[in-house]
Design a protein around this motif. Sequence first.
Motif, PDB file in Angstrom:
ATOM      1  N   GLY A   1       0.823  -1.144   0.033  1.00 25.59           N
ATOM      2  CA  GLY A   1       0.031   0.048  -0.063  1.00 25.59           C
ATOM      3  C   GLY A   1       0.857   1.195   0.079  1.00 25.59           C
ATOM      4  N   VAL A   2       1.994   1.161   0.551  1.00 29.43           N
ATOM      5  CA  VAL A   2       2.921   2.487   0.526  1.00 29.43           C
ATOM      6  C   VAL A   2       3.811   2.304  -0.496  1.00 29.43           C
ATOM      7  CG1 VAL A   2       4.300   3.780   2.069  1.00 29.43           C
ATOM      8  CG2 VAL A   2       2.393   2.768   3.075  1.00 29.43           C
ATOM      9  N   ILE A   3       4.794   1.431  -0.545  1.00 34.57           N
ATOM     10  CA  ILE A   3       5.825   1.259  -1.347  1.00 34.57           C
ATOM     11  C   ILE A   3       5.293   1.023  -2.941  1.00 34.57           C
ATOM     12  CG2 ILE A   3       7.953   0.108  -2.169  1.00 34.57           C
ATOM     13  CD1 ILE A   3       8.389  -0.388   0.881  1.00 34.57           C
ATOM     14  N   GLY A   4       4.294  -0.008  -2.683  1.00 32.51           N
ATOM     15  CA  GLY A   4       3.988  -0.215  -4.188  1.00 32.51           C
ATOM     16  C   GLY A   4       3.088   0.924  -5.054  1.00 32.51           C
ATOM     17  N   ILE A   5       2.438   1.619  -3.942  1.00 33.57           N
ATOM     18  CA  ILE A   5       1.637   2.811  -4.791  1.00 33.57           C
ATOM     19  C   ILE A   5       2.664   3.738  -4.896  1.00 33.57           C
ATOM     20  CG2 ILE A   5      -0.257   4.564  -3.953  1.00 33.57           C
ATOM     21  CD1 ILE A   5      -1.076   1.630  -4.578  1.00 33.57           C
ATOM     22  N   ASN A   6       3.653   4.137  -3.927  1.00 33.49           N
ATOM     23  CA  ASN A   6       4.444   5.227  -4.470  1.00 33.49           C
ATOM     24  C   ASN A   6       5.263   4.849  -5.797  1.00 33.49           C
ATOM     25  OD1 ASN A   6       4.162   7.587  -2.568  1.00 33.49           O
ATOM     26  ND2 ASN A   6       4.449   5.765  -1.116  1.00 33.49           N
ATOM     27  N   ALA A   7       5.630   3.666  -6.009  1.00 33.68           N
ATOM     28  CA  ALA A   7       6.441   3.233  -7.052  1.00 33.68           C
ATOM     29  C   ALA A   7       5.578   3.408  -8.398  1.00 33.68           C
ATOM     30  CB  ALA A   7       6.758   1.678  -7.036  1.00 33.68           C
ATOM     31  N   VAL A   8       4.296   3.502  -8.409  1.00 35.18           N
ATOM     32  CA  VAL A   8       3.468   3.770  -9.501  1.00 35.18           C
ATOM     33  C   VAL A   8       3.914   5.020 -10.244  1.00 35.18           C
ATOM     34  CG1 VAL A   8       1.375   3.968 -10.724  1.00 35.18           C
ATOM     35  CG2 VAL A   8       1.742   2.275  -8.795  1.00 35.18           C
ATOM     36  N   GLN A   9       4.322   6.024  -9.380  1.00 37.72           N
ATOM     37  CA  GLN A   9       4.379   7.415  -9.963  1.00 37.72           C
ATOM     38  C   GLN A   9       5.848   7.564 -10.645  1.00 37.72           C
ATOM     39  OE1 GLN A   9       5.186  10.598  -6.913  1.00 37.72           O
ATOM     40  NE2 GLN A   9       6.208   9.022  -5.706  1.00 37.72           N
ATOM     41  N   TYR A  10       6.647   6.429 -10.824  1.00 33.63           N
ATOM     42  CA  TYR A  10       8.092   6.505 -11.302  1.00 33.63           C
ATOM     43  C   TYR A  10       7.777   5.583 -12.759  1.00 33.63           C
ATOM     44  CZ  TYR A  10       9.830   8.075  -7.028  1.00 33.63           C
ATOM     45  OH  TYR A  10      10.160   8.750  -5.721  1.00 33.63           O
ATOM     46  N   THR A  11       7.933   6.539 -13.726  1.00 34.75           N
ATOM     47  CA  THR A  11       7.496   6.050 -15.149  1.00 34.75           C
ATOM     48  C   THR A  11       8.643   5.429 -15.708  1.00 34.75           C
ATOM     49  OG1 THR A  11       7.347   8.131 -15.934  1.00 34.75           O
ATOM     50  CG2 THR A  11       5.524   7.534 -15.412  1.00 34.75           C
ATOM     51  N   GLU A  12       9.923   6.108 -15.609  1.00 32.68           N
ATOM     52  CA  GLU A  12      11.158   5.742 -16.084  1.00 32.68           C
ATOM     53  C   GLU A  12      11.664   4.537 -15.452  1.00 32.68           C
ATOM     54  OE1 GLU A  12      14.079   8.580 -17.341  1.00 32.68           O
ATOM     55  OE2 GLU A  12      12.201  10.225 -17.570  1.00 32.68           O
ATOM     56  N   ARG A  13      12.266   3.584 -15.969  1.00 33.67           N
ATOM     57  CA  ARG A  13      12.838   2.350 -15.211  1.00 33.67           C
ATOM     58  C   ARG A  13      14.226   2.852 -14.246  1.00 33.67           C
ATOM     59  NH1 ARG A  13      12.773  -3.152 -15.674  1.00 33.67           N
ATOM     60  NH2 ARG A  13      15.078  -4.102 -15.703  1.00 33.67           N
ATOM     61  N   THR A  14      14.872   3.880 -14.629  1.00 30.26           N
ATOM     62  CA  THR A  14      15.984   3.949 -13.696  1.00 30.26           C
ATOM     63  C   THR A  14      15.502   4.800 -12.501  1.00 30.26           C
ATOM     64  OG1 THR A  14      16.205   6.142 -14.842  1.00 30.26           O
ATOM     65  CG2 THR A  14      17.893   4.332 -15.433  1.00 30.26           C
ATOM     66  N   GLU A  15      14.481   5.492 -12.500  1.00 30.55           N
ATOM     67  CA  GLU A  15      13.893   6.248 -11.455  1.00 30.55           C
ATOM     68  C   GLU A  15      13.267   4.926 -10.301  1.00 30.55           C
ATOM     69  OE1 GLU A  15      11.002   8.831 -13.149  1.00 30.55           O
ATOM     70  OE2 GLU A  15      12.357  10.360 -12.838  1.00 30.55           O
ATOM     71  N   LEU A  16      12.557   4.036 -11.024  1.00 30.02           N
ATOM     72  CA  LEU A  16      11.941   3.086 -10.153  1.00 30.02           C
ATOM     73  C   LEU A  16      13.116   2.405  -9.691  1.00 30.02           C
ATOM     74  CD1 LEU A  16       9.486   1.526  -9.629  1.00 30.02           C
ATOM     75  CD2 LEU A  16       9.610   0.214 -11.578  1.00 30.02           C
ATOM     76  N   ILE A  17      14.043   1.934 -10.135  1.00 29.53           N
ATOM     77  CA  ILE A  17      15.099   1.206  -9.694  1.00 29.53           C
ATOM     78  C   ILE A  17      15.867   1.935  -8.310  1.00 29.53           C
ATOM     79  CG2 ILE A  17      17.517   0.539  -9.969  1.00 29.53           C
ATOM     80  CD1 ILE A  17      16.392  -0.677 -12.950  1.00 29.53           C
ATOM     81  N   ALA A  18      15.940   3.370  -8.745  1.00 33.91           N
ATOM     82  CA  ALA A  18      16.550   3.753  -7.889  1.00 33.91           C
ATOM     83  C   ALA A  18      15.496   4.105  -6.512  1.00 33.91           C
ATOM     84  CB  ALA A  18      16.774   5.395  -8.194  1.00 33.91           C
ATOM     85  N   PHE A  19      14.167   4.115  -6.657  1.00 37.60           N
ATOM     86  CA  PHE A  19      13.352   4.103  -5.414  1.00 37.60           C
ATOM     87  C   PHE A  19      13.484   2.800  -4.936  1.00 37.60           C
ATOM     88  CE2 PHE A  19       9.060   3.025  -4.208  1.00 37.60           C
ATOM     89  CZ  PHE A  19       8.927   4.043  -3.081  1.00 37.60           C
TER      90      PHE A  19
END
Length: 191
Positions: free
Chosen positions: A115-133
Motif C-alpha cells: 500500500g505504501v511502497i507499491g503505490i508510491n512506485a507507480v509514480q516512477y515511469t522511467e525504469r532508472t527512477e523506479l530502480i533508484a526508488f
Amino acid sequence: MILPLGPQNIFIFNQGAAHRKFVMALPVVVTAALCDTLLILISVSGVSLVVIAIPQLQIILYSLGFIFLMYIGWTIWHSDAGDSDQKQAVPVQKQILFALSISLLNPHAILDTVGVIGINAVQYTERTELIAFALACILVSWIAFTLLAIIGRIVKTIDKEGKGLKIINKISAVSMWGIAGFILIEVFRML
C-alpha cells in the motif's frame, strides 16, 4: 513505515538487547532485511496494483493482519524482557524462523509494503527512477534493522535490569493493538 515498533522491529530490538555480542543478532537482522527486500521488489513490480484491485483480498489480508497483531501484541506484552540473557537470546535457527514468520506472514507488513511502497512506485515511469526508488527503500530497510539491533544492545548495557525493555515491550504491544484496531475498523468499512 519502518519506524513503528511492530512485531518485526521489536523482535530485532530485543535480539540486539539479548545477545552479549552484536554479531549474534545478525541472523535476525539479515533475515528481516532480506524479507523486506523481497517484499519491496514484489511491490515495485506491480503486485500492489493487483491487491488494490481485488477488495476481497484486501479484506482477507486486513483480517489476518488484525489477528496477527493481536496475537503478537499479547505475546510481547507477556514477554519477560528483564530476564537473563540466556532466556531472552533466541538460538540462530529460531531467530531466522521467527524473523521469517513476522516478516513474510505478517499481513500488516505486506499491506504496508504493497500500500505504501507499491503505490508510491507507480509514480516512477522511467525504469532508472523506479530502480533508484526500490534501492533507496531497500537500503533504508537494511540500515534501520541494523540500527535497531545496535540500539537494543546499547539499551541493554544501560538498562541491566531490563526495566526499560519491559516498558518498551508494553508500549509496543499497545501500539500493535492500536494498529489492529484501525485495521478492524478498515475491515468493517470495506464490508
